[in-house]
Design a protein around this motif. Structure first.
Motif, mmCIF file in Angstrom:
data_model
loop_
_atom_site.group_PDB
_atom_site.id
_atom_site.type_symbol
_atom_site.label_atom_id
_atom_site.label_comp_id
_atom_site.label_asym_id
_atom_site.label_seq_id
_atom_site.Cartn_x
_atom_site.Cartn_y
_atom_site.Cartn_z
ATOM 1 N N GLN A 157 0.832 -1.203 0.000
ATOM 2 C CA GLN A 157 0.000 0.000 0.000
ATOM 3 C C GLN A 157 0.872 1.261 0.000
ATOM 4 N N GLY A 158 2.156 1.072 -0.302
ATOM 5 C CA GLY A 158 3.089 2.183 -0.203
ATOM 6 C C GLY A 158 2.724 3.374 -1.064
ATOM 7 N N MET A 159 2.300 3.124 -2.291
ATOM 8 C CA MET A 159 2.008 4.234 -3.194
ATOM 9 C C MET A 159 0.898 5.114 -2.636
ATOM 10 N N GLN A 160 -0.128 4.519 -2.072
ATOM 11 C CA GLN A 160 -1.234 5.296 -1.504
ATOM 12 C C GLN A 160 -0.747 6.139 -0.328
ATOM 13 N N TYR A 161 0.053 5.542 0.555
ATOM 14 C CA TYR A 161 0.563 6.280 1.710
ATOM 15 C C TYR A 161 1.499 7.404 1.269
ATOM 16 N N PHE A 162 2.346 7.146 0.298
ATOM 17 C CA PHE A 162 3.292 8.169 -0.157
ATOM 18 C C PHE A 162 2.548 9.361 -0.776
ATOM 19 N N GLN A 163 1.482 9.072 -1.492
ATOM 20 C CA GLN A 163 0.687 10.167 -2.057
ATOM 21 C C GLN A 163 0.118 11.056 -0.952
ATOM 22 N N GLN A 164 -0.377 10.438 0.115
ATOM 23 C CA GLN A 164 -0.937 11.209 1.228
ATOM 24 C C GLN A 164 0.154 11.969 1.970
ATOM 25 N N ALA B 205 9.555 11.950 0.038
ATOM 26 C CA ALA B 205 8.280 11.264 -0.202
ATOM 27 C C ALA B 205 7.994 11.184 -1.695
ATOM 28 N N ARG B 206 8.298 12.228 -2.437
ATOM 29 C CA ARG B 206 8.093 12.206 -3.894
ATOM 30 C C ARG B 206 8.970 11.142 -4.552
ATOM 31 N N ARG B 207 10.183 10.990 -4.067
ATOM 32 C CA ARG B 207 11.070 9.984 -4.650
ATOM 33 C C ARG B 207 10.548 8.573 -4.382
#
Length: 246
Positions: free
Chosen positions: A104-111, A136-138
């Motif tokens: 679920q990393g992509m969802q958390y990183f977006q937030q 976080a963007r990286r």
């Protein structure tokens, strides 16, 4: 008799101070208990919600920490610096949650990116927030690239599976056609044993015919021999001298 408002406020401050002392000693579980007690008297207190969020963050309870940071942001009398600081810590919670949960990393990183961006709007000079935002963007870019690679591999695997299925179907079709051709050839040629038996029958009939002719010839010969012997007997009887004297 219930406590007065002043007494409740004093109890709240006391619980917060005890919670802060345990937090500094890195006794985050005890600090959590004390912060929760302080919030029982005033659930809208910014300090209690914010400190509880930090204690939960230190215990790696990131999702729960986010909820209490959101509760802290509900306060209406916050300064831009307080709001920015709370958003920064909320972004940290999302960032850590994504690192601990790669699926679920992509969802958390977006937030996390969104929280850091909101924090920078309120405090543009905060270098820590700017650094965390870049980090976080990286991580978000890496997660997106990984997802694209997995999707590409999945598509390639599906294509390979389809090609393999098509090849197997063609092999099965070729084998079926070959089997049908062999069956057709066998039907045209017949059973070799049947042909061999069929070839024997005219010879057997010919032999039987010849045997019958030989037997008939033998019968005729016997009859001729019998007639000759009978004629000889008659002739002999006629030429025998008679005992009568004429």
């Amino acid at each position: 008799m219930g406590l007065t408002g002043e007494a409740l406020a004093q109890a709240n401050r006391h619980q917060l101070r005890d919670g802060n002392r345990n937090f500094k000693k890195e006794k985050y579980d005890k600090a959590e208990v004390l912060y929760r007690r302080a919030l029982q008297s005033d659930s809208t207190d910014y300090r209690g919600q914010y400190n509880l969020g930090n204690a939960l963050y230190r215990q790696k309870k990131y999702d729960e920490a986010v909820r209490h940071f959101d509760q802290a942001l509900q306060s209406t009398n916050l300064s831009d610096r307080q709001r920015s600081q709370t958003l920064h810590n909320k972004g940290n919670s999302f960032l850590k949650a994504g690192m601990d949960n790669p699926q679920q990393g992509m969802q958390y990183f977006q937030q996390a990116v969104q929280s850091y961006q909101e924090a920078l709007k309120l405090d543009p000079k905060n270098d820590d927030t700017r650094y965390n935002l870049a980090y976080a963007r990286r991580l978000l870019q890496q997660a997106q690239q990984q997802q694209q690679n997995q999707q590409g591999q999945g598509q390639n695997q599906d294509q390979n599976n389809q090609n393999g299925q098509n090849q197997q179907n063609q092999q099965n079709k070729d084998q079926q056609n070959k089997g049908n051709q062999n069956q057709q050839n066998q039907n045209q040629q017949g059973d070799p044993k049947d042909q061999k038996d069929t070839q024997k029958r005219p010879n057997q009939m010919e032999h039987r015919k010849q045997d019958a002719e030989r037997m008939l010839e033998a019968v005729k010969n016997n009859e001729r021999q019998s007639l000759k012997e009978q004629a000889k007997k008659v002739q002999a009887a006629n030429s025998h001298p008679s005992d009568k004297d004429w």
